[in-house]
Design an enzyme around this catalytic site. Structure first.
Site, PDB file in Angstrom:
ATOM      1  N   VAL A   1       0.806  -1.216   0.000  1.00 54.20           N
ATOM      2  CA  VAL A   1       0.000   0.000   0.000  1.00 54.20           C
ATOM      3  C   VAL A   1       0.842   1.271   0.000  1.00 54.20           C
ATOM      4  CG1 VAL A   1      -1.895  -1.207   1.140  1.00 54.20           C
ATOM      5  CG2 VAL A   1      -0.225  -0.013   2.542  1.00 54.20           C
ATOM      6  N   LYS A   2       2.091   1.171   0.435  1.00 58.82           N
ATOM      7  CA  LYS A   2       3.057   2.282   0.396  1.00 58.82           C
ATOM      8  C   LYS A   2       2.490   3.564   0.997  1.00 58.82           C
ATOM      9  CE  LYS A   2       5.621   0.504  -3.590  1.00 58.82           C
ATOM     10  NZ  LYS A   2       4.749  -0.632  -3.981  1.00 58.82           N
TER      11      LYS A   2
END
Length: 280
Positions: A103-104
């Site tokens: 998801v960073k």
């Protein structure tokens, strides 16, 4: 057991409260594998992401220790995609796989805390962008303490453009990724498990084999998540230095090379065996 039964179970289940890196180390030893299969249901190639991901999970579950869901390819489909993301997480867990949410995320502390609560109940670990500093990462580290989760901080990413920022030289002569590596090591020191590995890991592109020994030295307790094998050009032998911290000290992630192979299961089995042999 019919794995599809996972859909009927509550979707937002909490991660196992046992330390993430200890669960990972046990899975690596049990399966003799460090392979992570990336579930990237490209919208132009995959009309039904949930069915596609379930089929891949069924084929690779015996050979991979984890799957990594690229959130963007689910989110682009709106509510249906978010639902498919949740159900894929549950399905993969029921198949005996650890789940990494790619998801960073990274933001100011209040927002980071919301991101942590949104994703970590679904996944065992998530990827985190640390380039807003320590206060943006602390809510994710707290989730590691609270829920037995893990995080992987972006350090030296696999894309060629990473050099634009991550290779910038600091006043003391170090490159920026080296400074970030030191911070990641500091953030993870109080969440080290029984196997000597931290819940705070790092994303390091397998496309940077020259830097890998130095990164391993800077991050002696972090699990390294190594994307880039296959479509991005890296080879399993490029990541050997990452295993100097032990066989569970690194995970090798590949997506397109497995999920779009003629036989994803056979390709996962081949890669897992090759990486395991190199890691010893």
């Amino acid at each position: 057991m019919v794995r599809g039964a996972a859909v009927a179970a509550p979707l937002r289940r909490l991660a196992d409260v046992r330390h993430f890196a200890d669960r990972l180390a046990d899975a690596v030893e049990q399966k003799q594998s460090q392979l992570v299969v990336g579930l990237d249901p490209f919208p132009d190639r995959v009309p039904d992401p949930l069915a596609f991901c379930r089929a891949i999970v069924d084929q690779v579950a015996d050979f991979a220790v984890a799957v990594k869901l690229q959130s963007a390819f689910f989110e682009v489909l709106g509510a249906d995609g978010v639902r498919a993301f949740e159900e894929t997480c549950a399905y993969a867990r029921d198949a005996g796989l650890l789940v990494i949410g790619d998801v960073k995320r990274g933001d100011i502390p209040t927002t980071a805390a919301a991101y942590a609560r949104a994703f970590i109940p679904l996944a065992d670990a998530i990827t985190v962008n640390p380039y807003m500093g320590g206060d943006s990462v602390e809510p994710f580290v707290e989730a590691c303490r609270r829920e037995g989760a893990g995080i992987f901080c972006l350090v030296k990413t696999s894309n060629p453009g990473s050099a634009d920022i991550q290779d910038l030289e600091l006043a003391d002569g170090r490159q920026l990724w080296q400074h970030v590596s030191r911070l990641v090591d500091e953030w993870g020191r109080d969440v080290v498990g029984e196997h000597g590995l931290s819940a705070v890991g790092a994303v390091v592109g397998a496309t940077h084999p020259q830097e890998l020994p130095a990164i391993r030295e800077l991050l002696p307790h972090s699990v390294l998540l190594l994307p880039g094998i296959g479509a991005q050009g890296a080879k399993p032998e490029d990541v050997v230095p990452a295993f100097s911290a032990g066989r569970a000290g690194a995970l090798v992630s590949t997506s397109r090379a497995v999920i779009f192979a003629d036989s994803p299961g056979a390709e996962a089995r081949r890669l897992a065996a090759e990486i395991w042999a190199l890691s010893g």
